[in-house]
Scaffold this motif. Structure first.
Motif, PDB file in Angstrom:
ATOM      1  N   ALA A  47      23.081   8.735 -15.238  1.00 51.53           N
ATOM      2  CA  ALA A  47      22.756   8.931 -16.657  1.00 51.53           C
ATOM      3  C   ALA A  47      21.554   9.992 -16.726  1.00 51.53           C
ATOM      4  O   ALA A  47      20.600   9.674 -15.946  1.00 51.53           O
ATOM      5  CB  ALA A  47      22.076   7.613 -16.957  1.00 51.53           C
ATOM      6  N   ILE A  48      21.580  11.095 -17.561  1.00 55.01           N
ATOM      7  CA  ILE A  48      20.762  12.068 -17.533  1.00 55.01           C
ATOM      8  C   ILE A  48      20.158  11.841 -18.844  1.00 55.01           C
ATOM      9  O   ILE A  48      20.594  12.280 -19.967  1.00 55.01           O
ATOM     10  CB  ILE A  48      21.581  13.379 -17.494  1.00 55.01           C
ATOM     11  N   THR A  49      18.786  11.672 -18.708  1.00 55.20           N
ATOM     12  CA  THR A  49      18.165  11.489 -20.018  1.00 55.20           C
ATOM     13  C   THR A  49      16.409  11.894 -19.571  1.00 55.20           C
ATOM     14  O   THR A  49      16.161  12.116 -18.514  1.00 55.20           O
ATOM     15  CB  THR A  49      17.663  10.120 -20.366  1.00 55.20           C
ATOM     16  N   LYS A  50      15.768  12.370 -20.465  1.00 58.64           N
ATOM     17  CA  LYS A  50      14.282  12.501 -20.423  1.00 58.64           C
ATOM     18  C   LYS A  50      13.593  11.632 -19.811  1.00 58.64           C
ATOM     19  O   LYS A  50      12.676  11.963 -19.090  1.00 58.64           O
ATOM     20  CB  LYS A  50      13.887  13.078 -21.670  1.00 58.64           C
ATOM     21  N   ALA A  51      13.908  10.300 -19.680  1.00 59.15           N
ATOM     22  CA  ALA A  51      13.205   9.211 -19.009  1.00 59.15           C
ATOM     23  C   ALA A  51      13.373   9.622 -17.314  1.00 59.15           C
ATOM     24  O   ALA A  51      12.369   8.760 -16.649  1.00 59.15           O
ATOM     25  CB  ALA A  51      13.966   7.917 -19.117  1.00 59.15           C
ATOM     26  N   LEU A  52      14.243  10.354 -16.887  1.00 55.54           N
ATOM     27  CA  LEU A  52      13.975  10.685 -15.439  1.00 55.54           C
ATOM     28  C   LEU A  52      12.701  11.437 -15.109  1.00 55.54           C
ATOM     29  O   LEU A  52      12.205  11.186 -14.045  1.00 55.54           O
ATOM     30  CB  LEU A  52      15.131  11.818 -15.144  1.00 55.54           C
ATOM     31  N   PHE A  53      12.080  11.993 -16.164  1.00 57.04           N
ATOM     32  CA  PHE A  53      10.788  12.860 -16.023  1.00 57.04           C
ATOM     33  C   PHE A  53       9.625  11.959 -16.459  1.00 57.04           C
ATOM     34  O   PHE A  53       8.491  12.659 -16.250  1.00 57.04           O
ATOM     35  CB  PHE A  53      10.915  14.082 -16.371  1.00 57.04           C
ATOM     36  N   GLN A  54       9.878  11.078 -17.046  1.00 52.90           N
ATOM     37  CA  GLN A  54       8.816  10.515 -17.675  1.00 52.90           C
ATOM     38  C   GLN A  54       7.924   9.045 -16.795  1.00 52.90           C
ATOM     39  O   GLN A  54       8.700   8.599 -15.998  1.00 52.90           O
ATOM     40  CB  GLN A  54       8.912   9.715 -19.056  1.00 52.90           C
ATOM     41  N   ASP A  55       6.654   9.234 -16.764  1.00 54.29           N
ATOM     42  CA  ASP A  55       5.881   7.900 -16.438  1.00 54.29           C
ATOM     43  C   ASP A  55       5.912   6.712 -17.086  1.00 54.29           C
ATOM     44  O   ASP A  55       6.753   6.815 -18.151  1.00 54.29           O
ATOM     45  CB  ASP A  55       4.543   8.586 -16.126  1.00 54.29           C
ATOM     46  N   GLY A  56       5.263   5.696 -16.549  1.00 59.46           N
ATOM     47  CA  GLY A  56       5.242   4.402 -17.439  1.00 59.46           C
ATOM     48  C   GLY A  56       4.695   4.758 -18.944  1.00 59.46           C
ATOM     49  O   GLY A  56       5.073   3.747 -19.662  1.00 59.46           O
ATOM     50  N   LYS A  57       3.934   5.458 -19.322  1.00 58.87           N
ATOM     51  CA  LYS A  57       3.545   5.826 -20.549  1.00 58.87           C
ATOM     52  C   LYS A  57       4.379   6.585 -21.323  1.00 58.87           C
ATOM     53  O   LYS A  57       4.182   7.111 -22.416  1.00 58.87           O
ATOM     54  CB  LYS A  57       2.050   6.401 -20.487  1.00 58.87           C
ATOM     55  N   GLY A  58       5.590   7.086 -20.878  1.00 55.77           N
ATOM     56  CA  GLY A  58       6.369   8.052 -21.454  1.00 55.77           C
ATOM     57  C   GLY A  58       5.933   9.434 -21.380  1.00 55.77           C
ATOM     58  O   GLY A  58       6.263  10.314 -22.377  1.00 55.77           O
ATOM     59  N   GLU A  59       5.015   9.842 -20.667  1.00 55.72           N
ATOM     60  CA  GLU A  59       4.482  11.337 -20.509  1.00 55.72           C
ATOM     61  C   GLU A  59       5.159  12.122 -19.426  1.00 55.72           C
ATOM     62  O   GLU A  59       5.523  11.497 -18.572  1.00 55.72           O
ATOM     63  CB  GLU A  59       3.008  11.111 -20.599  1.00 55.72           C
ATOM     64  N   PHE A  60       4.927  13.321 -19.454  1.00 60.26           N
ATOM     65  CA  PHE A  60       5.523  14.217 -18.522  1.00 60.26           C
ATOM     66  C   PHE A  60       4.237  14.672 -17.618  1.00 60.26           C
ATOM     67  O   PHE A  60       4.556  15.642 -16.600  1.00 60.26           O
ATOM     68  CB  PHE A  60       6.129  15.450 -19.103  1.00 60.26           C
ATOM     69  N   LYS A  61       2.984  14.384 -17.792  1.00 59.86           N
ATOM     70  CA  LYS A  61       2.045  15.028 -17.256  1.00 59.86           C
ATOM     71  C   LYS A  61       2.078  14.848 -15.695  1.00 59.86           C
ATOM     72  O   LYS A  61       1.363  15.688 -14.875  1.00 59.86           O
ATOM     73  CB  LYS A  61       0.512  14.138 -17.780  1.00 59.86           C
ATOM     74  N   TRP A  62       2.424  13.794 -15.442  1.00 60.72           N
ATOM     75  CA  TRP A  62       2.636  13.705 -13.496  1.00 60.72           C
ATOM     76  C   TRP A  62       3.287  14.764 -13.278  1.00 60.72           C
ATOM     77  O   TRP A  62       2.712  15.188 -11.990  1.00 60.72           O
ATOM     78  CB  TRP A  62       3.274  12.308 -13.312  1.00 60.72           C
ATOM     79  N   MET A  63       4.211  15.536 -13.786  1.00 59.55           N
ATOM     80  CA  MET A  63       4.691  16.742 -13.096  1.00 59.55           C
ATOM     81  C   MET A  63       3.975  18.030 -12.760  1.00 59.55           C
ATOM     82  O   MET A  63       4.434  18.713 -12.220  1.00 59.55           O
ATOM     83  CB  MET A  63       6.128  16.950 -14.087  1.00 59.55           C
ATOM     84  N   SER A  64       2.620  17.958 -13.404  1.00 57.34           N
ATOM     85  CA  SER A  64       1.876  18.965 -13.205  1.00 57.34           C
ATOM     86  C   SER A  64       0.890  18.657 -12.331  1.00 57.34           C
ATOM     87  O   SER A  64       0.074  19.656 -12.110  1.00 57.34           O
ATOM     88  CB  SER A  64       0.981  19.303 -14.595  1.00 57.34           C
ATOM     89  N   LYS A  65       1.008  17.558 -11.466  1.00 58.14           N
ATOM     90  CA  LYS A  65       0.187  17.019 -10.662  1.00 58.14           C
ATOM     91  C   LYS A  65       0.226  17.942  -9.096  1.00 58.14           C
ATOM     92  O   LYS A  65       1.466  18.227  -9.056  1.00 58.14           O
ATOM     93  CB  LYS A  65       0.037  15.806 -10.195  1.00 58.14           C
ATOM     94  N   PRO A  66      -0.337  18.231  -8.389  1.00 57.25           N
ATOM     95  CA  PRO A  66      -0.509  18.847  -6.907  1.00 57.25           C
ATOM     96  C   PRO A  66       0.743  18.172  -6.350  1.00 57.25           C
ATOM     97  O   PRO A  66       0.664  16.965  -6.250  1.00 57.25           O
ATOM     98  CB  PRO A  66      -1.937  18.879  -6.374  1.00 57.25           C
TER      99      PRO A  66
END
Length: 426
Positions: A309-328
């Motif tokens: 299943a390919i959805t944006k949820a693959l990249f979201q954290d528990g809050k539905g945000e993508f900020k974690w992907m910018s972390k070191p």
């Protein structure tokens, strides 16, 4: 009353069952004879979730000593949960699955014990225990006493067929002499001649074929389960049987030759996103490759027939945000996110790897590992993308070796990414 082998939770039998790799299959004969000492399959259980549930149910019943009644209850629950269609009645099929697995675990554990005291008890005796509808060949072997190292045991150590209840016990020299005296002999028996016959196996599975088996032994049972377990390098292991190889620090098994190094896919520099790309933009690029978007997902079936299943949820954290992907440690993934998508869609290879959840009683789960080799156009930079997918999430990475690396260095680097069982090669 003596407990049956299926109820005895002794450590050697449990260790034998614990070390098995769990494999989806279309039929019991997808793997063959000695390979069953290293792998757990359920004929027709082609989906990893189903295989996981069966394996964990049998292991739990074995370790806790609750036996078949507990497994029989879980069998119905597992079948209902997955909507699994199988051959035979529930009672018959559940017994075949349970007793075949635990009996062979018992036999393998007993073999380990016998080999450990072979200097004191160097002989083995065959005991035929079936009363109703005996197999005539098995009955003829009853009381046969041979050295434990006799090659006859390599093919005739019980279990020798579906539902076979024959046993093998070790004897001291004095006990062996008593057995011979009972039958008027003064020395060791002679191993019966082995008459081979051609049988067809896997008629209803994905791999039907003709095989030679000793007369009187069901196809797939002509091996010593304990010896195959204790000496895994003397038999042809499963393709990519990584767990055994890592434990013994050996190269690939002799029966498996990895595919040749795939030719790298040449990609333009524009396929790599700028290092400062916003996570939302990178995710949108990834989804677009699969025909999905931020608003609508897509179901993708890979080259091995598994659906993701390919959805944006693959990249979201528990809050539905993508900020974690910018972390070191995560941001490097963004630059190569399109290569990761290409790796899933058109991989050079797909491997299935089994991993255990944290904790002593953790479940085993299947990871799908997608590999693809790349070369950046005009730079001679060689890279490998790895996308690993499982129920608990996914991980992805792309690494480049730099320029002017030899073919041998590239091949060695790609080979390090291989793990588990190869299920697809381009």
């Amino acid at each position: 009353m003596t407990a049956s082998p299926a109820q005895l939770p002794f450590s050697e039998a449990i260790d034998f069952f614990k070390q098995k790799i769990r494999l989806p299959s279309s039929g019991w004969t997808d793997i063959w004879q000695e390979q069953h000492s290293h792998a757990f399959v359920v004929a027709g259980a082609a989906h990893d979730d189903l295989v996981e549930d069966f394996y964990n149910a049998i292991r739990q019943a074995k370790e806790s000593g609750t036996g078949y009644p507990a497994f029989r209850k879980q069998f119905d629950e597992i079948v209902a949960k997955h909507g699994w269609a199988y051959n035979g009645t529930p009672g018959w099929r559940s017994k075949m699955i349970y007793y075949t697995n635990v009996t062979q675990a018992y036999n393998a554990g007993r073999e380990q014990q016998m080999q450990a005291v072979k200097h004191l008890r160097p002989y083995g005796v065959y005991r035929h225990t079936s009363i109703e509808h005996p197999r005539l060949e098995h009955k003829a072997w009853n009381g046969l006493v041979l050295p434990l190292d006799d090659p006859w045991w390599d093919t005739h150590t019980p279990q020798n067929g579906w539902g076979c209840k024959c046993r093998k016990y070790s004897l001291s020299r004095i006990e062996a002499a008593r057995e011979w005296e009972k039958r008027g002999r003064t020395g060791p028996d002679e191993a019966p001649p082995i008459e081979m016959e051609m049988r067809v196996v896997g008629k209803n599975g994905s791999n039907p074929r003709e095989v030679w088996v000793p007369k009187g032994i069901d196809p797939g049972f002509a091996y010593n389960p304990g010896k195959a377990w204790l000496e895994p390098q003397t038999v042809p292991p499963l393709q990519g049987y990584d767990a055994v190889l890592k434990e013994r620090e050996t190269p690939w098994p002799t029966a498996f030759t990895p595919p040749p190094m795939p030719k790298p896919t040449v990609v333009p520099k524009s396929a790599l996103l700028p290092a400062n790309t916003a996570p939302e933009v990178a995710v949108a690029d990834f989804l677009d490759v699969f025909g999905a978007s931020m608003d609508e997902g897509a179901a993708f079936t890979d080259a091995a027939g598994s659906t993701l299943a390919i959805t944006k949820a693959l990249f979201q954290d528990g809050k539905g945000e993508f900020k974690w992907m910018s972390k070191p440690g995560k941001v490097a993934r963004l630059e190569y996110i399109n290569l990761l998508a290409m790796t899933v869609i058109e991989p050079d290879e797909i491997w299935w790897v089994w991993v255990k959840d944290h904790g002593e009683n953790g479940r085993w789960r299947l990871k799908r590992r997608y590999l693809r080799a790349f070369e950046v156009d005009g730079t001679n930079e060689f890279g490998v993308s790895v996308f690993e997918w499982g129920k608990s999430g996914w991980t992805g990475s792309t690494a480049f070796m730099g320029t002017q690396k030899s073919d041998a260095a590239r091949e060695a680097y790609f080979d390090k990414q291989r793990a588990g069982r190869l299920v697809f090669s381009k």
